[in-house]
Design a protein around this motif. Structure first.
Motif, PDB file in Angstrom:
ATOM      1  N   GLY A 124      13.459 -22.060   9.642  1.00  0.00           N
ATOM      2  CA  GLY A 124      13.692 -21.006   8.667  1.00  0.00           C
ATOM      3  C   GLY A 124      12.478 -20.937   7.757  1.00  0.00           C
ATOM      4  N   ILE A 125      12.015 -19.725   7.489  1.00  0.00           N
ATOM      5  CA  ILE A 125      10.818 -19.590   6.641  1.00  0.00           C
ATOM      6  C   ILE A 125      11.135 -18.713   5.436  1.00  0.00           C
ATOM      7  CG2 ILE A 125       8.489 -18.613   6.518  1.00  0.00           C
ATOM      8  CD1 ILE A 125       8.033 -19.507   9.380  1.00  0.00           C
ATOM      9  N   ASP A 126      10.853 -19.246   4.250  1.00  0.00           N
ATOM     10  CA  ASP A 126      10.952 -18.471   3.016  1.00  0.00           C
ATOM     11  C   ASP A 126       9.524 -18.045   2.688  1.00  0.00           C
ATOM     12  OD1 ASP A 126      11.086 -17.553   0.436  1.00  0.00           O
ATOM     13  OD2 ASP A 126      11.953 -19.371  -0.437  1.00  0.00           O
ATOM     14  N   LEU A 127       9.215 -16.782   2.979  1.00  0.00           N
ATOM     15  CA  LEU A 127       7.866 -16.265   2.732  1.00  0.00           C
ATOM     16  C   LEU A 127       7.863 -15.653   1.333  1.00  0.00           C
ATOM     17  CD1 LEU A 127       5.067 -15.683   4.044  1.00  0.00           C
ATOM     18  CD2 LEU A 127       6.024 -13.570   4.916  1.00  0.00           C
ATOM     19  N   GLY A 128       7.489 -16.477   0.347  1.00  0.00           N
ATOM     20  CA  GLY A 128       7.638 -16.049  -1.042  1.00  0.00           C
ATOM     21  C   GLY A 128       6.388 -15.426  -1.638  1.00  0.00           C
ATOM     22  N   THR A 129       6.551 -14.799  -2.801  1.00  0.00           N
ATOM     23  CA  THR A 129       5.413 -14.189  -3.492  1.00  0.00           C
ATOM     24  C   THR A 129       4.456 -15.276  -3.981  1.00  0.00           C
ATOM     25  OG1 THR A 129       6.932 -12.505  -4.276  1.00  0.00           O
ATOM     26  CG2 THR A 129       4.797 -12.581  -5.349  1.00  0.00           C
ATOM     27  N   THR A 130       5.007 -16.343  -4.571  1.00  0.00           N
ATOM     28  CA  THR A 130       4.177 -17.411  -5.136  1.00  0.00           C
ATOM     29  C   THR A 130       4.074 -18.589  -4.169  1.00  0.00           C
ATOM     30  OG1 THR A 130       5.398 -16.817  -7.119  1.00  0.00           O
ATOM     31  CG2 THR A 130       3.744 -18.527  -7.357  1.00  0.00           C
ATOM     32  N   ILE A 171      13.071 -15.453   9.174  1.00  0.00           N
ATOM     33  CA  ILE A 171      12.239 -15.278   7.976  1.00  0.00           C
ATOM     34  C   ILE A 171      13.053 -14.512   6.937  1.00  0.00           C
ATOM     35  CG2 ILE A 171      10.078 -14.311   7.062  1.00  0.00           C
ATOM     36  CD1 ILE A 171       8.857 -14.601   9.806  1.00  0.00           C
ATOM     37  N   THR A 172      12.996 -14.971   5.689  1.00  0.00           N
ATOM     38  CA  THR A 172      13.781 -14.286   4.663  1.00  0.00           C
ATOM     39  C   THR A 172      12.942 -13.217   3.966  1.00  0.00           C
ATOM     40  OG1 THR A 172      13.217 -15.983   3.051  1.00  0.00           O
ATOM     41  CG2 THR A 172      15.299 -16.244   4.219  1.00  0.00           C
ATOM     42  N   VAL A 173      13.636 -12.167   3.549  1.00  0.00           N
ATOM     43  CA  VAL A 173      13.009 -11.062   2.802  1.00  0.00           C
ATOM     44  C   VAL A 173      13.938 -10.677   1.653  1.00  0.00           C
ATOM     45  CG1 VAL A 173      11.678 -10.037   4.702  1.00  0.00           C
ATOM     46  CG2 VAL A 173      14.064  -9.390   4.404  1.00  0.00           C
ATOM     47  N   PRO A 174      13.393 -10.127   0.566  1.00  0.00           N
ATOM     48  CA  PRO A 174      14.276  -9.695  -0.525  1.00  0.00           C
ATOM     49  C   PRO A 174      15.282  -8.656  -0.031  1.00  0.00           C
ATOM     50  CG  PRO A 174      11.991  -9.694  -1.234  1.00  0.00           C
ATOM     51  CD  PRO A 174      11.975  -9.922   0.249  1.00  0.00           C
ATOM     52  N   ALA A 175      16.462  -8.660  -0.623  1.00  0.00           N
ATOM     53  CA  ALA A 175      17.514  -7.731  -0.191  1.00  0.00           C
ATOM     54  C   ALA A 175      17.069  -6.281  -0.356  1.00  0.00           C
ATOM     55  CB  ALA A 175      18.784  -7.987  -0.996  1.00  0.00           C
ATOM     56  N   TYR A 176      16.192  -6.035  -1.337  1.00  0.00           N
ATOM     57  CA  TYR A 176      15.796  -4.649  -1.605  1.00  0.00           C
ATOM     58  C   TYR A 176      14.627  -4.205  -0.721  1.00  0.00           C
ATOM     59  CZ  TYR A 176      12.357  -7.231  -4.294  1.00  0.00           C
ATOM     60  OH  TYR A 176      11.386  -8.123  -4.644  1.00  0.00           O
ATOM     61  N   PHE A 177      14.108  -5.053   0.154  1.00  0.00           N
ATOM     62  CA  PHE A 177      13.000  -4.654   1.032  1.00  0.00           C
ATOM     63  C   PHE A 177      13.442  -3.486   1.899  1.00  0.00           C
ATOM     64  CE2 PHE A 177       9.311  -7.732   2.231  1.00  0.00           C
ATOM     65  CZ  PHE A 177       8.855  -7.709   0.928  1.00  0.00           C
ATOM     66  N   LEU A 211      15.325 -11.254  10.617  1.00  0.00           N
ATOM     67  CA  LEU A 211      14.996 -11.342   9.201  1.00  0.00           C
ATOM     68  C   LEU A 211      16.331 -11.493   8.479  1.00  0.00           C
ATOM     69  CD1 LEU A 211      12.433  -8.410   8.788  1.00  0.00           C
ATOM     70  CD2 LEU A 211      11.945 -10.806   9.253  1.00  0.00           C
ATOM     71  N   LEU A 212      16.345 -12.270   7.418  1.00  0.00           N
ATOM     72  CA  LEU A 212      17.596 -12.504   6.691  1.00  0.00           C
ATOM     73  C   LEU A 212      17.335 -12.228   5.209  1.00  0.00           C
ATOM     74  CD1 LEU A 212      20.511 -13.692   7.097  1.00  0.00           C
ATOM     75  CD2 LEU A 212      19.568 -15.910   6.545  1.00  0.00           C
ATOM     76  N   ASN A 213      18.275 -11.569   4.566  1.00  0.00           N
ATOM     77  CA  ASN A 213      18.103 -11.313   3.134  1.00  0.00           C
ATOM     78  C   ASN A 213      18.106 -12.626   2.363  1.00  0.00           C
ATOM     79  OD1 ASN A 213      17.980  -8.504   3.261  1.00  0.00           O
ATOM     80  ND2 ASN A 213      20.216  -8.344   3.327  1.00  0.00           N
ATOM     81  N   GLU A 214      17.206 -12.754   1.391  1.00  0.00           N
ATOM     82  CA  GLU A 214      17.103 -14.005   0.624  1.00  0.00           C
ATOM     83  C   GLU A 214      18.433 -14.415  -0.021  1.00  0.00           C
ATOM     84  OE1 GLU A 214      13.775 -13.107  -1.885  1.00  0.00           O
ATOM     85  OE2 GLU A 214      12.363 -13.218  -0.209  1.00  0.00           O
ATOM     86  N   VAL A 217      16.477 -23.634  -1.518  1.00  0.00           N
ATOM     87  CA  VAL A 217      17.777 -23.175  -1.023  1.00  0.00           C
ATOM     88  C   VAL A 217      17.676 -22.008  -0.028  1.00  0.00           C
ATOM     89  CG1 VAL A 217      18.195 -21.778  -3.113  1.00  0.00           C
ATOM     90  CG2 VAL A 217      20.120 -22.585  -1.774  1.00  0.00           C
ATOM     91  N   VAL A 218      16.735 -21.097  -0.253  1.00  0.00           N
ATOM     92  CA  VAL A 218      16.591 -19.936   0.638  1.00  0.00           C
ATOM     93  C   VAL A 218      16.082 -20.378   2.015  1.00  0.00           C
ATOM     94  CG1 VAL A 218      15.228 -17.827   0.999  1.00  0.00           C
ATOM     95  CG2 VAL A 218      16.372 -18.213  -1.185  1.00  0.00           C
ATOM     96  N   ALA A 219      15.073 -21.265   2.019  1.00  0.00           N
ATOM     97  CA  ALA A 219      14.524 -21.756   3.298  1.00  0.00           C
ATOM     98  C   ALA A 219      15.595 -22.536   4.061  1.00  0.00           C
ATOM     99  CB  ALA A 219      13.304 -22.637   3.034  1.00  0.00           C
TER     100      ALA A 219
END
Ligand code: AMP
Length: 628
Positions: A23-29, A156-162, A184-187, A372-374
């Motif tokens: 599982g990958i949390d591809l975050g902004t930071t 891979i997670t993406v924001p729900a609003y993507f 893809l899964l919503n964060e 938690v998201v990853a």
């Protein structure tokens, strides 16, 4: 988007085979990679023991890109070649990037790549997709090295609003990095999965995500096995950094430091503020020691009470979006069953307390809020890769509105009904309506109503090059396929000639939750009316077909095969149908069609005989028998 829990038969692996999935949390930071080992989901560290990978890439001439901490160290030295926060650019045009107020100090190239701005670096122009691929590739290497083999697939997670463009860009980045995206899964959904909230029968959950620079609140509903994002809100410029600034400002006042202090001094103050903030998460007070410019040292202390006073207004700023999401979802705080905390800033006890008070629930905080998201993504990846027994649950999306096609008379034929789990593929055969028809217009629509004009138009395309045939002889197979990320491909193929044509659309693009609701409500409200209209239109279409066929038959054989009184009788029946055809009386049209069928029976039989006679001319009966 809605998620449905179902078991996926036949997806489980052979008993001894374990497919490597992550599982990958591809975050902004920061980004993370996690996997399930011995039944336990955990994030994977790098060689130095860091679990977080800063989402920063540094490009240098004749060298492989540096990603993570090494790149972060270059941020001040080589800012134009050190790219951070690329997630904010994914699937966005340069205009969007400029208008959303995102201040990114890069050298943007005016040319866009797939609608996204390119960034000029020493190694050439790089697109947000390529830069994200470099981050994903680093996580892929980390996982494969740790697990000792190649990954079968990732979630891979993406924001729900993507939106779809942002989701597609994320998938493209993964493909470029050589990853097989299981989905893809919503964060917020991933966070709920990490806490096992998908295991209960139903519930409404609030996922509160406060990171370093962004805030998101999502309301999820799990109902009869369907997990859906009811509403989301947030602030893309509110996070832990603002808390640091509030503390730094207070220190400046206390220590008598002027507002126009040097940049390096402010930077140092912000670091001290951040340390104090993090200390206060586990201590009653934090010691402060500041070097003043004149060489002296200011010593002080930040107490918990003082800290709370400073940060309460910021916490309050997150409450307004929480209220808004509840209002959008038509709920009150009493309806919330569970609250899940995500993001490093939710380690602050004051945040937990205030948000717990607001939702009247003790929030879930047991899993590291950065991981938690990853972890949720890893749990999904493990199931999707087939490492679970058949009866294990799988979160799947469902399509919220039916997908259909326009047929004659402006009617909608539903191909995939709403609430069907995706991925899904369905097909239907259509035929040509007119003699010699060589093209067919395909109109893809979405909605529950019977008439095209009451549904949402998604796409139109044409199938050309159909060989001319008599009406009804063409076989056109129209197939609808929705992939796991909600992308719809529609293809049409004429079976005898093989000509085909296809289009890909994004059914959820620009579709708001309240719009879905409105469309569903209307379909119920107008159900009776719709059925009546449908019946009428169907009769009109049938009438049209009968009129055309009869006229053609009369023209071809009327003179030869009909006696005058027969011709008149048929003509009268035809006139009668023409009279009622455009009216509103479906029964009258039906009766008129039946009358035509009655009076033309004999004529049809004679035509059949004549054509057989014609076909057999010059042949002996045996010729036909031998051919069989
Ligand atoms: P994220 O973007 O989720 O990694 O969150 C990073 C933010 O969490 C930064 O603002 C950190 O200062 C903040 N943070 C991390 N640990 C703590 C802590 N123990 N107490 C308060 N804030 C923290």
């Amino acid at each position: 988007m809605a998620l449905l829990q179902i078991s996926e038969p036949g997806q489980s692996a052979a008993p001894h085979q374990h497919n490597l999935a992550a599982g990958i949390d591809l975050g902004t930071t920061n980004s993370l990679v996690a996997t399930v080992r011995s039944g336990l989901a955990e994030t994977l560290p790098d060689n130095e023991g860091h679990h977080l990978l800063p989402s920063i890439v540094h490009y240098a001439k004749d060298a492989a890109p540096q990603v993570g901490y090494a790149a972060k160290a270059q941020a001040n030295i080589d800012p134009l070649n050190t790219i951070a926060s690329v997630k904010r650019l994914m699937g966005r045009g340069l205009k969007d990037v400029k208008t959303t107020g995102t201040r990114l100090p890069y050298d943007f190239v005016e040319n866009e790549d797939q609608g996204m701005p390119m960034i000029r670096t020493v190694v050439g122009d790089r697109s947000p997709v390529q830069i994200s691929a470099d981050i994903l590739n680093t996580l892929k290497q980390r996982a494969e090295k740790t697990l000792g083999g190649e990954l079968t697939g990732v979630v891979i997670t993406v924001p729900a609003y993507f939106d779809e463009a942002q989701r597609q860009a994320t998938k493209d980045a993964a493909t470029l990095a050589g990853l097989n995206v299981l989905r893809l899964l919503n964060e917020p959904t991933a966070a709920a999965v990490a806490y096992g909230l998908d295991k209960s029968a139903e519930g409404v959950h609030a996922i509160y995500d406060l990171g370093g620079g962004t805030f998101d609140i999502s309301i999820l509903r799990l109902q009869r096995g369907v997990f859906e994002v009811m509403a989301t809100a947030g602030n893309s410029a509110l996070g832990g950094d603002d808390f640091d600034r509030a503390i730094a400002q207070w220190i400046m006042q206390q220590a008598g430091i002027a507002d126009d202090a040097e940049h390096s001094h402010i930077r140092e103050l912000l670091d001290i503020a951040r340390t104090a903030k993090e200390t206060l998460s586990t201590n009653e007070s934090a010691p402060l020691e500041i070097r003043l410019e004149e060489g002296s040292v200011w010593q002080g202390e930040l107490s918990n009470d003082q800290f709370n006073q400073l940060i309460d207004p910021l916490i309050q700023k997150t409450i307004a979006p929480c209220r808004r999401t509840l209002r959008d979802a038509g709920l009150s705080t009493d309806d919330i069953n569970e609250v899940v905390m995500v993001g490093g800033s939710t380690r602050m006890p004051r945040v937990r307390e205030k948000i717990g008070d607001f939702f009247k629930r003790t929030p879930h905080v047991d899993i590291d809020p950065d991981k938690v998201v990853a972890i949720g993504a890893a749990i999904q990846a493990d199931i999707l890769a087939g490492n679970k027994p058949d009866d294990d649950m799988l979160l799947l999306d469902v399509i919220p509105l039916s997908l259909g096609i326009e047929t004659m008379g402006g009617l909608v034929e539903k191909i995939i009904p709403r609430n069907t789990t995706i991925p899904v593929a369905r097909g239907q055969d259509f035929t040509t309506f007119k003699d010699g028809q060589t093209a067919m217009a395909i109109h893809v629509v979405q909605g529950e109503r019977e008439l095209v004009m009451d549904c949402r138009s998604l796409a139109r395309f044409e199938l050309r090059g159909i060989p001319p045939m008599v009406a009804g002889a063409g076989r056109i197979r129209v197939s609808y396929q929705v992939d796991a990320d909600g992308l719809l491909s529609v293809s049409a193929k004429e079976e005898t000639s093989g000509v085909h044509s296809q289009i890909t659309v994004k059914p959820s693009y620009g579709l708001q939750d309240n719009e879905i609701e409105r469309m569903l409500k209307e379909s119920l409200e107008y159900a009776e009316e719709d059925v009546a209209t449908r019946t009428l239109r169907e009769q009109q279409v049938e009438a049209d077909r009968v009129i055309n066929a009869l006229r053609a038959a009369l023209k071809a054989d009327g003179q030869v095969l009909l006696k005058q009184h027969e011709f008149l009788e048929i003509n009268t029946a035809l006139e009668d149908l023409l009279k009622v055809e455009q009216g509103n009386d479906a029964d009258a049209i039906k009766n008129a069609i039946e009358r035509i069928n009655d009076v033309t029976q004999e004529f049809a039989a004679r035509r059949m005989d004549a054509s057989i006679h014609q076909a057999m001319k010059g042949h002996r009966l045996n010729d036909f028998a031998e051919n069989e």
